[in-house]
Scaffold this motif. Structure first.
Motif, PDB file in Angstrom:
ATOM      1  N   THR A  47       0.983   8.538   5.183  1.00 13.14           N
ATOM      2  CA  THR A  47       0.651   7.196   5.659  1.00 13.14           C
ATOM      3  C   THR A  47      -0.707   6.781   5.134  1.00 13.14           C
ATOM      4  O   THR A  47      -1.579   7.619   4.919  1.00 13.14           O
ATOM      5  N   ARG A  48      -0.844   5.476   4.930  1.00 12.91           N
ATOM      6  CA  ARG A  48      -2.140   4.940   4.530  1.00 12.91           C
ATOM      7  C   ARG A  48      -2.999   4.585   5.741  1.00 12.91           C
ATOM      8  O   ARG A  48      -4.155   4.202   5.588  1.00 12.91           O
ATOM      9  N   LEU A  49      -2.447   4.707   6.929  1.00 13.94           N
ATOM     10  CA  LEU A  49      -3.200   4.331   8.119  1.00 13.94           C
ATOM     11  C   LEU A  49      -4.221   5.412   8.497  1.00 13.94           C
ATOM     12  O   LEU A  49      -3.924   6.603   8.423  1.00 13.94           O
ATOM     13  N   PRO A  50      -5.405   5.018   8.952  1.00 13.56           N
ATOM     14  CA  PRO A  50      -6.347   5.986   9.523  1.00 13.56           C
ATOM     15  C   PRO A  50      -5.761   6.624  10.775  1.00 13.56           C
ATOM     16  O   PRO A  50      -4.977   5.996  11.504  1.00 13.56           O
ATOM     17  N   LEU A  51      -6.154   7.871  11.023  1.00  7.73           N
ATOM     18  CA  LEU A  51      -5.600   8.648  12.124  1.00  7.73           C
ATOM     19  C   LEU A  51      -6.679   9.036  13.119  1.00  7.73           C
ATOM     20  O   LEU A  51      -7.796   9.392  12.742  1.00  7.73           O
ATOM     21  N   THR A  61      -5.585  -4.864   4.584  1.00  9.24           N
ATOM     22  CA  THR A  61      -6.485  -4.202   3.646  1.00  9.24           C
ATOM     23  C   THR A  61      -7.577  -3.409   4.321  1.00  9.24           C
ATOM     24  O   THR A  61      -8.512  -2.972   3.647  1.00  9.24           O
ATOM     25  N   ALA A  62      -7.508  -3.218   5.652  1.00 11.39           N
ATOM     26  CA  ALA A  62      -8.566  -2.489   6.351  1.00 11.39           C
ATOM     27  C   ALA A  62      -8.650  -1.056   5.844  1.00 11.39           C
ATOM     28  O   ALA A  62      -7.673  -0.324   5.868  1.00 11.39           O
ATOM     29  N   SER A  63      -9.819  -0.660   5.377  1.00 12.56           N
ATOM     30  CA  SER A  63     -10.055   0.708   4.944  1.00 12.56           C
ATOM     31  C   SER A  63     -10.399   1.555   6.154  1.00 12.56           C
ATOM     32  O   SER A  63     -10.749   1.031   7.218  1.00 12.56           O
ATOM     33  N   PRO A  64     -10.328   2.907   6.022  1.00 16.09           N
ATOM     34  CA  PRO A  64     -10.763   3.743   7.144  1.00 16.09           C
ATOM     35  C   PRO A  64     -12.172   3.407   7.612  1.00 16.09           C
ATOM     36  O   PRO A  64     -12.425   3.319   8.816  1.00 16.09           O
ATOM     37  N   SER A  65     -13.084   3.171   6.684  1.00 21.00           N
ATOM     38  CA  SER A  65     -14.456   2.844   7.099  1.00 21.00           C
ATOM     39  C   SER A  65     -14.519   1.501   7.810  1.00 21.00           C
ATOM     40  O   SER A  65     -15.281   1.319   8.761  1.00 21.00           O
ATOM     41  N   GLY A  66     -13.688   0.556   7.360  1.00 25.15           N
ATOM     42  CA  GLY A  66     -13.652  -0.742   8.029  1.00 25.15           C
ATOM     43  C   GLY A  66     -13.088  -0.638   9.435  1.00 25.15           C
ATOM     44  O   GLY A  66     -13.584  -1.287  10.369  1.00 25.15           O
ATOM     45  N   VAL A  67     -12.041   0.182   9.602  1.00 27.30           N
ATOM     46  CA  VAL A  67     -11.463   0.391  10.930  1.00 27.30           C
ATOM     47  C   VAL A  67     -12.469   1.074  11.839  1.00 27.30           C
ATOM     48  O   VAL A  67     -12.623   0.716  13.017  1.00 27.30           O
ATOM     49  N   VAL A  68     -13.188   2.080  11.306  1.00 26.48           N
ATOM     50  CA  VAL A  68     -14.224   2.757  12.089  1.00 26.48           C
ATOM     51  C   VAL A  68     -15.258   1.753  12.572  1.00 26.48           C
ATOM     52  O   VAL A  68     -15.659   1.754  13.744  1.00 26.48           O
ATOM     53  N   ARG A  69     -15.696   0.893  11.677  1.00 30.16           N
ATOM     54  CA  ARG A  69     -16.714  -0.096  12.043  1.00 30.16           C
ATOM     55  C   ARG A  69     -16.205  -1.033  13.144  1.00 30.16           C
ATOM     56  O   ARG A  69     -16.908  -1.314  14.121  1.00 30.16           O
ATOM     57  N   ARG A  70     -14.971  -1.510  13.007  1.00 35.17           N
ATOM     58  CA  ARG A  70     -14.411  -2.411  14.007  1.00 35.17           C
ATOM     59  C   ARG A  70     -14.224  -1.709  15.351  1.00 35.17           C
ATOM     60  O   ARG A  70     -14.492  -2.286  16.412  1.00 35.17           O
ATOM     61  N   LEU A  71     -13.752  -0.460  15.303  1.00 36.30           N
ATOM     62  CA  LEU A  71     -13.582   0.290  16.543  1.00 36.30           C
ATOM     63  C   LEU A  71     -14.925   0.563  17.209  1.00 36.30           C
ATOM     64  O   LEU A  71     -15.068   0.430  18.427  1.00 36.30           O
ATOM     65  N   ARG A  72     -15.929   0.934  16.410  1.00 34.01           N
ATOM     66  CA  ARG A  72     -17.244   1.213  16.982  1.00 34.01           C
ATOM     67  C   ARG A  72     -17.824  -0.038  17.645  1.00 34.01           C
ATOM     68  O   ARG A  72     -18.375   0.026  18.741  1.00 34.01           O
ATOM     69  N   ASP A  73     -17.673  -1.172  16.988  1.00 36.40           N
ATOM     70  CA  ASP A  73     -18.161  -2.429  17.570  1.00 36.40           C
ATOM     71  C   ASP A  73     -17.409  -2.743  18.867  1.00 36.40           C
ATOM     72  O   ASP A  73     -18.012  -3.155  19.868  1.00 36.40           O
ATOM     73  N   GLY A  74     -16.098  -2.553  18.844  1.00 38.72           N
ATOM     74  CA  GLY A  74     -15.309  -2.839  20.030  1.00 38.72           C
ATOM     75  C   GLY A  74     -15.633  -1.906  21.177  1.00 38.72           C
ATOM     76  O   GLY A  74     -15.738  -2.331  22.341  1.00 38.72           O
TER      77      GLY A  74
END
Length: 321
Positions: free
Chosen positions: A148-152, A10-23
């Motif tokens: 695709t529903r995946l962020p790019l 269920t990760a949204s693009p904004s959620g993926v951005v947040r996780r990537l930024r933290d990582g």
């Protein structure tokens, strides 16, 4: 193998951005190797063991089946296995960004596989063979995003070079969350960073990115992928720590005594940017096997030089070969 369905991912693009930024703030980005048997067939057990070792070093994210992972040599079933293993081993601890490429129609097939496997996002590798106008580069991302529903994350390298207007166009695509740059045109990159919407991610994807990490950071791109992390995470993490803490002396020593000689060795033969990395991982005892053609494994003379350089680099950071 268990699969993570799109419904449970269920990760949204904004959620993926947040996780990537933290990582990205806490570690280098890992681009894992793909393990093959000596006969060239995929080695799923080797992939799994290698991924587990990479994840134990706490990277900011993992990018399976990308350039270092020999995406260009994988068929769709092998790709499914590689991405699935990465998702299973990561188990939600770090984002998993799978590679996908060629034209948009083929990229969409890989995107569906990555989505079914539970990947968090896609790194869109440069398209194959032909030069393309700016409108075509933007349309490539639009066509894939529609399928695709995946962020790019766009990868700027080789045939894919985004001018300002094309960049603005792809940055307006809701699912395009970032750009990885492998060209090292810092003037052009600075123009893109200044034109980017708030929250848009940028990655330093230059070959042996540590060599230019300071320059990229100066134009607002501190995050980088590390090929060295694929075989010597101790060295990669020591450099990352020195850079982040402002320890210029330690960073300079690693650059002077390890990274520059490594780049000189890498530049001896086309394709060594992957095959030398894989050979170094084998020297560390990782069961990753050979590279696939058209790449070739290093010569015995180059392998001897690599062994000596790797031992020296590990000695600098207090690790063992």
């Amino acid at each position: 193998m268990a699969r993570v369905s799109p419904e449970t991912n269920t990760a949204s693009p904004s959620g993926v951005v947040r996780r990537l930024r933290d990582g990205m703030a806490g570690g280098v980005l890992s681009f894992p190797l793909t393990a093959f048997h000596d006969d060239g067939s995929l080695d799923p057990d080797g992939c799994r063991a290698y991924l587990a070792a990479q994840l134990a070093t706490v990277p900011g994210a993992v990018f399976p089946a990308c350039g270092t992972g020999e995406f260009f040599s994988l068929d769709e079933d092998e790709y499914r296995q590689v991405v699935s293993i990465a998702v299973e081993e990561a188990a939600g601890r770090v984002p998993v960004v799978a590679g996908a490429g060629y034209g948009w129609a083929q990229a969409a097939r890989f995107a569906r596989i990555a989505e079914e496997a539970g990947a968090d996002a896609l790194l869109v590798l440069p398209h194959y063979l032909v030069a393309a106008p700016q409108d075509g580069l933007a349309a490539q991302l639009e066509q894939l995003a529609a399928r695709t529903r995946l962020p790019l994350i766009a990868y700027q390298r080789g045939q894919a070079v985004y001018g300002l207007e094309a960049f603005r166009r792809i940055a307006r695509i809701p699912s395009v969350i970032g750009l990885k740059d492998g060209r090292s045109d810092l003037d052009g990159l600075q123009r893109l960073t200044l034109a980017a919407p708030e929250g848009f991610l940028f990655f330093n994807g230059a070959p042996t990115a540590e060599m230019q990490a300071r320059a990229y950071a100066a134009v607002g791109v501190p995050a980088y992928s590390s090929a060295v992390h694929a075989f010597a995470p101790e060295i990669a993490n020591a450099f990352f720590a020195a850079l982040r803490s402002g320890d210029g002396g330690s960073a300079d020593k690693l650059l002077r005594d390890f990274y520059i000689p490594f780049v000189e060795l890498r530049d001896r033969v086309p394709g060594y940017s992957v095959s030398l990395v894989k050979a170094a991982a084998r020297l560390r005892g990782r069961q990753v096997g050979p590279v696939r053609a058209p790449l070739t494994d290093p010569s015995s003379a180059d392998l001897a030089d690599l062994r000596e350089l790797l031992a020296s680099g590990l000695d600098m950071v207090g690790a063992a070969l």
